[in-house]
Design a protein around this motif. Structure first.
Motif, PDB file in Angstrom:
ATOM      1  N   GLY A  33       0.778  -1.230   0.000  1.00 61.06           N
ATOM      2  CA  GLY A  33       0.000   0.000   0.000  1.00 61.06           C
ATOM      3  C   GLY A  33       0.806   1.275   0.000  1.00 61.06           C
ATOM      4  N   HIS A  34       1.923   1.291  -0.718  1.00 60.69           N
ATOM      5  CA  HIS A  34       2.742   2.504  -0.835  1.00 60.69           C
ATOM      6  C   HIS A  34       2.805   2.941  -2.296  1.00 60.69           C
ATOM      7  CE1 HIS A  34       3.860   1.538   3.208  1.00 60.69           C
ATOM      8  NE2 HIS A  34       4.620   0.506   2.864  1.00 60.69           N
ATOM      9  N   ASN A  35       3.190   4.195  -2.482  1.00 58.82           N
ATOM     10  CA  ASN A  35       3.425   4.706  -3.826  1.00 58.82           C
ATOM     11  C   ASN A  35       4.859   5.210  -3.916  1.00 58.82           C
ATOM     12  OD1 ASN A  35       2.850   5.761  -6.517  1.00 58.82           O
ATOM     13  ND2 ASN A  35       2.855   7.780  -5.563  1.00 58.82           N
ATOM     14  N   PHE A  36       5.636   4.586  -4.812  1.00 59.20           N
ATOM     15  CA  PHE A  36       7.021   4.996  -5.029  1.00 59.20           C
ATOM     16  C   PHE A  36       7.103   5.778  -6.336  1.00 59.20           C
ATOM     17  CE2 PHE A  36       7.329   1.226  -2.359  1.00 59.20           C
ATOM     18  CZ  PHE A  36       8.175   1.667  -1.354  1.00 59.20           C
ATOM     19  N   ARG A  37       7.404   7.066  -6.211  1.00 57.06           N
ATOM     20  CA  ARG A  37       7.577   7.928  -7.382  1.00 57.06           C
ATOM     21  C   ARG A  37       9.059   7.988  -7.704  1.00 57.06           C
ATOM     22  NH1 ARG A  37       8.109  13.878  -7.319  1.00 57.06           N
ATOM     23  NH2 ARG A  37       7.968  14.619  -9.463  1.00 57.06           N
ATOM     24  N   CYS A  38       9.449   7.401  -8.816  1.00 57.57           N
ATOM     25  CA  CYS A  38      10.858   7.316  -9.201  1.00 57.57           C
ATOM     26  C   CYS A  38      11.199   8.386 -10.219  1.00 57.57           C
ATOM     27  CB  CYS A  38      11.174   5.920  -9.754  1.00 57.57           C
ATOM     28  SG  CYS A  38      10.978   4.601  -8.535  1.00 57.57           S
ATOM     29  N   MET A  39      12.130   9.266  -9.878  1.00 55.20           N
ATOM     30  CA  MET A  39      12.545  10.351 -10.761  1.00 55.20           C
ATOM     31  C   MET A  39      13.962  10.081 -11.263  1.00 55.20           C
ATOM     32  SD  MET A  39      11.381  13.727  -8.605  1.00 55.20           S
ATOM     33  CE  MET A  39      12.815  13.530  -7.542  1.00 55.20           C
ATOM     34  N   GLU A  40      14.117   9.954 -12.584  1.00 53.22           N
ATOM     35  CA  GLU A  40      15.447   9.695 -13.131  1.00 53.22           C
ATOM     36  C   GLU A  40      16.285  10.965 -13.119  1.00 53.22           C
ATOM     37  OE1 GLU A  40      17.595   7.929 -17.152  1.00 53.22           O
ATOM     38  OE2 GLU A  40      15.595   7.240 -16.568  1.00 53.22           O
ATOM     39  N   VAL A  41      17.531  10.817 -12.701  1.00 48.18           N
ATOM     40  CA  VAL A  41      18.475  11.932 -12.601  1.00 48.18           C
ATOM     41  C   VAL A  41      19.565  11.735 -13.646  1.00 48.18           C
ATOM     42  CG1 VAL A  41      20.176  13.068 -11.120  1.00 48.18           C
ATOM     43  CG2 VAL A  41      18.010  12.262 -10.146  1.00 48.18           C
ATOM     44  N   LEU A  42      19.809  12.747 -14.444  1.00 43.19           N
ATOM     45  CA  LEU A  42      20.875  12.693 -15.445  1.00 43.19           C
ATOM     46  C   LEU A  42      22.220  12.899 -14.755  1.00 43.19           C
ATOM     47  CD1 LEU A  42      21.561  12.543 -18.504  1.00 43.19           C
ATOM     48  CD2 LEU A  42      21.433  15.059 -18.526  1.00 43.19           C
ATOM     49  N   ALA A  43      23.109  11.910 -14.890  1.00 41.33           N
ATOM     50  CA  ALA A  43      24.406  11.999 -14.216  1.00 41.33           C
ATOM     51  C   ALA A  43      25.399  11.056 -14.880  1.00 41.33           C
ATOM     52  CB  ALA A  43      24.269  11.653 -12.734  1.00 41.33           C
ATOM     53  N   GLY A  44      26.687  11.288 -14.623  1.00 41.33           N
ATOM     54  CA  GLY A  44      27.725  10.391 -15.106  1.00 41.33           C
ATOM     55  C   GLY A  44      27.983  10.492 -16.596  1.00 41.33           C
ATOM     56  N   THR A  45      28.238   9.345 -17.211  1.00 43.20           N
ATOM     57  CA  THR A  45      28.597   9.311 -18.628  1.00 43.20           C
ATOM     58  C   THR A  45      27.507   9.906 -19.506  1.00 43.20           C
ATOM     59  OG1 THR A  45      29.941   7.332 -18.256  1.00 43.20           O
ATOM     60  CG2 THR A  45      29.313   7.812 -20.522  1.00 43.20           C
ATOM     61  N   ALA A  57      23.730  20.607 -11.630  1.00 45.82           N
ATOM     62  CA  ALA A  57      23.188  21.124 -10.373  1.00 45.82           C
ATOM     63  C   ALA A  57      21.753  20.687 -10.147  1.00 45.82           C
ATOM     64  CB  ALA A  57      23.286  22.654 -10.358  1.00 45.82           C
ATOM     65  N   GLU A  58      20.973  20.601 -11.236  1.00 41.33           N
ATOM     66  CA  GLU A  58      19.572  20.201 -11.063  1.00 41.33           C
ATOM     67  C   GLU A  58      19.445  18.755 -10.591  1.00 41.33           C
ATOM     68  OE1 GLU A  58      20.358  20.205 -15.635  1.00 41.33           O
ATOM     69  OE2 GLU A  58      20.943  21.375 -13.858  1.00 41.33           O
ATOM     70  N   GLY A  59      20.440  17.925 -10.958  1.00 43.48           N
ATOM     71  CA  GLY A  59      20.435  16.542 -10.502  1.00 43.48           C
ATOM     72  C   GLY A  59      20.661  16.444  -9.005  1.00 43.48           C
ATOM     73  N   LEU A  60      21.611  17.213  -8.500  1.00 45.61           N
ATOM     74  CA  LEU A  60      21.861  17.216  -7.067  1.00 45.61           C
ATOM     75  C   LEU A  60      20.650  17.753  -6.307  1.00 45.61           C
ATOM     76  CD1 LEU A  60      23.740  16.739  -4.690  1.00 45.61           C
ATOM     77  CD2 LEU A  60      24.756  18.989  -5.105  1.00 45.61           C
ATOM     78  N   SER A  61      19.964  18.739  -6.876  1.00 49.17           N
ATOM     79  CA  SER A  61      18.763  19.276  -6.230  1.00 49.17           C
ATOM     80  C   SER A  61      17.681  18.213  -6.128  1.00 49.17           C
ATOM     81  CB  SER A  61      18.234  20.486  -7.017  1.00 49.17           C
ATOM     82  OG  SER A  61      19.158  21.550  -6.988  1.00 49.17           O
ATOM     83  N   LEU A  62      17.497  17.435  -7.195  1.00 48.05           N
ATOM     84  CA  LEU A  62      16.509  16.354  -7.153  1.00 48.05           C
ATOM     85  C   LEU A  62      16.862  15.318  -6.093  1.00 48.05           C
ATOM     86  CD1 LEU A  62      15.833  15.739 -10.974  1.00 48.05           C
ATOM     87  CD2 LEU A  62      14.221  16.634  -9.292  1.00 48.05           C
ATOM     88  N   LEU A  92      30.009  10.246  -7.448  1.00 46.04           N
ATOM     89  CA  LEU A  92      29.934   9.674  -6.112  1.00 46.04           C
ATOM     90  C   LEU A  92      30.437  10.665  -5.066  1.00 46.04           C
ATOM     91  CD1 LEU A  92      29.248   7.222  -4.384  1.00 46.04           C
ATOM     92  CD2 LEU A  92      31.561   6.346  -4.803  1.00 46.04           C
ATOM     93  N   ALA A  93      31.562  11.306  -5.337  1.00 50.63           N
ATOM     94  CA  ALA A  93      32.108  12.279  -4.387  1.00 50.63           C
ATOM     95  C   ALA A  93      31.162  13.462  -4.212  1.00 50.63           C
ATOM     96  CB  ALA A  93      33.475  12.763  -4.868  1.00 50.63           C
ATOM     97  N   LYS A  94      30.535  13.882  -5.306  1.00 47.40           N
ATOM     98  CA  LYS A  94      29.610  15.020  -5.214  1.00 47.40           C
ATOM     99  C   LYS A  94      28.349  14.659  -4.449  1.00 47.40           C
ATOM    100  CE  LYS A  94      31.473  17.152  -9.375  1.00 47.40           C
ATOM    101  NZ  LYS A  94      31.313  17.417 -10.827  1.00 47.40           N
ATOM    102  N   LEU A  95      27.890  13.439  -4.596  1.00 48.16           N
ATOM    103  CA  LEU A  95      26.741  12.987  -3.815  1.00 48.16           C
ATOM    104  C   LEU A  95      27.083  12.916  -2.333  1.00 48.16           C
ATOM    105  CD1 LEU A  95      25.176  10.202  -6.072  1.00 48.16           C
ATOM    106  CD2 LEU A  95      23.949  12.151  -5.106  1.00 48.16           C
ATOM    107  N   ARG A  96      28.254  12.385  -2.019  1.00 46.49           N
ATOM    108  CA  ARG A  96      28.655  12.288  -0.609  1.00 46.49           C
ATOM    109  C   ARG A  96      28.739  13.672   0.023  1.00 46.49           C
ATOM    110  NH1 ARG A  96      33.449   7.628  -0.853  1.00 46.49           N
ATOM    111  NH2 ARG A  96      32.046   5.820  -0.898  1.00 46.49           N
ATOM    112  N   ALA A  97      29.298  14.622  -0.708  1.00 48.06           N
ATOM    113  CA  ALA A  97      29.424  15.969  -0.162  1.00 48.06           C
ATOM    114  C   ALA A  97      28.068  16.671  -0.124  1.00 48.06           C
ATOM    115  CB  ALA A  97      30.415  16.777  -0.989  1.00 48.06           C
TER     116      ALA A  97
END
Length: 365
Positions: A33-45, A57-62, A92-97
């Motif tokens: 009984g849950h709803n998972f809204r999955c938003m794809e983030v443009l990143a990497g290659t 920057a918009e990816g990190l905001s998401l 990965l480093a940018k996500l951690r920070a």
């Protein structure tokens, strides 16, 4: 409940295993009984090939706005002519920070159905292995800027292994908290006889332990710990380690299982918001893209970790883990851990088998 999950499919087989994981979350949502809204983030290659920074920057905001983040695979070594901040692996480093992630959590287990993959001797295998590694990722030399110089007659380089109390406290508290839901035993690895940073590590861990006297604490020198992991892995429950030591030890344990692609991983901040990935994040396996040989289990179990640690859905997390165990107990396998006598499944077939098991196990909810 409604949850927003940021999705980074990544490189190589990443998009294929991510597809199965998203479908798994949809099944979990339908059953519980849950709803998972999955938003794809443009990143990497994919971001680089689209003419953007590796992590716009918009990816990190998401990712900051989402309840949690799932990442498939992340290539290392592409575009060597670029400086590190412009390479795919910098994500990965940018996500951690950007998310202030402080601790890496890696479950390493040896289920009976996986013992054919294990390189350990049978009498060691028979005792089992279920270890959770909690590794600091905020301090240590990986978090410092190294230096190199050209001296008069030779080159020199150095990195600084430094820790403050807060960094040690964060991972220590997480290790003790997680141990309370397991066998209530923490083994802290360090090199306190030689390193000042390790001496502080041991001192602070002892201080935090006073808040968790219901949990057993042992201290072990990291080199001796590496030896003990091979000879008596069943003695360990939760292992707590610094950034560098934990990086090495967690891969050693994954190697001992012989089935690293089946293992999950998560990185958490102080509020337990997390980034969840397969244990072998950087093994992108380009040769398997589109062949149906990719193993989705590591990322599927990472989604299970996400349900438990970040979304506080223990029942749902247990349902995912139980489904995977039952499918493997039935002798089903993808190419990476297939042996004679097992039923060979494609990526999609494995994902479907796990989803069907969740639905059938919980049809009366």
């Amino acid at each position: 409940m409604n949850y927003t999950i940021a999705i980074i499919p990544g490189d190589g087989i990443g998009p294929e295993i991510m597809e199965e994981t998203i479908q798994l979350l949809q099944t979990v949502g339908n059953v519980f009984g849950h709803n998972f809204r999955c938003m794809e983030v443009l990143a990497g290659t994919r971001a680089l090939e689209g003419g953007k920074e590796p992590f716009p920057a918009e990816g990190l905001s998401l990712c900051r706005e989402a309840d949690s983040i799932l990442m498939g695979k992340l290539a290392v070594g592409r575009y060597p002519h670029l400086k590190f901040p412009q390479r795919p692996e910098s994500v990965l480093a940018k996500l951690r920070a950007g998310l202030e992630l402080v601790s890496d959590v890696r479950p390493c287990f040896l289920w009976e159905s996986l013992q054919d993959c294990c390189p350990l001797k049978k009498h060691i295998q028979s005792r089992g292995m279920d270890i959770l590694v909690v590794r600091d990722i905020a301090g240590g030399m990986f978090a410092a800027k190294g230096r190199s110089v050209q001296m008069v007659d030779q080159r020199a380089a150095w990195d600084t292994e430094s820790y403050n109390e807060q960094q040690i406290q964060d991972s220590a508290r997480l290790a003790f908290d997680l141990a309370r839901s397991r066998s209530r035993k923490v083994t802290s690895l360090d090199k306190a006889i030689l390193l000042s940073s390790s001496a502080l590590w041991r001192q602070v861990v002892k201080e935090i332990h006073k808040e968790y006297l219901d949990v057993e604490l042992n201290h072990m020198l990291v080199d001796h710990g590496a030896f003990q992991l091979i000879t008596q892995p069943d003695q360990f429950d939760v292992i707590l380690a610094s950034n560098v030591f934990g990086d090495i030890i967690s891969d050693e344990i994954a190697g001992l299982t012989g089935a690293g692609e089946l293992l999950p991983a998560g990185s958490l901040n102080r509020e337990r918001k997390g980034l969840y990935t397969p244990n072998q994040l950087h093994q992108v396996m380009e040769q398997d893209v589109g062949t149906g040989r990719a193993d989705p289990i590591g990322l599927i179990l990472a989604a299970g970790m996400m349900l438990e640690y970040s979304l506080n859905r223990k029942q749902e997390a247990d349902a995912v883990k139980q489904a995977v165990m039952e499918v493997l107990d039935e002798g089903k396998a993808t190419q990476d851990f297939w042996t004679e006598g097992k039923e060979l499944l494609t990526t999609k077939q494995m994902g479907q088998a796990i989803r069907e098991k969740i639905a059938s196990n919980h049809k009366d909810i």
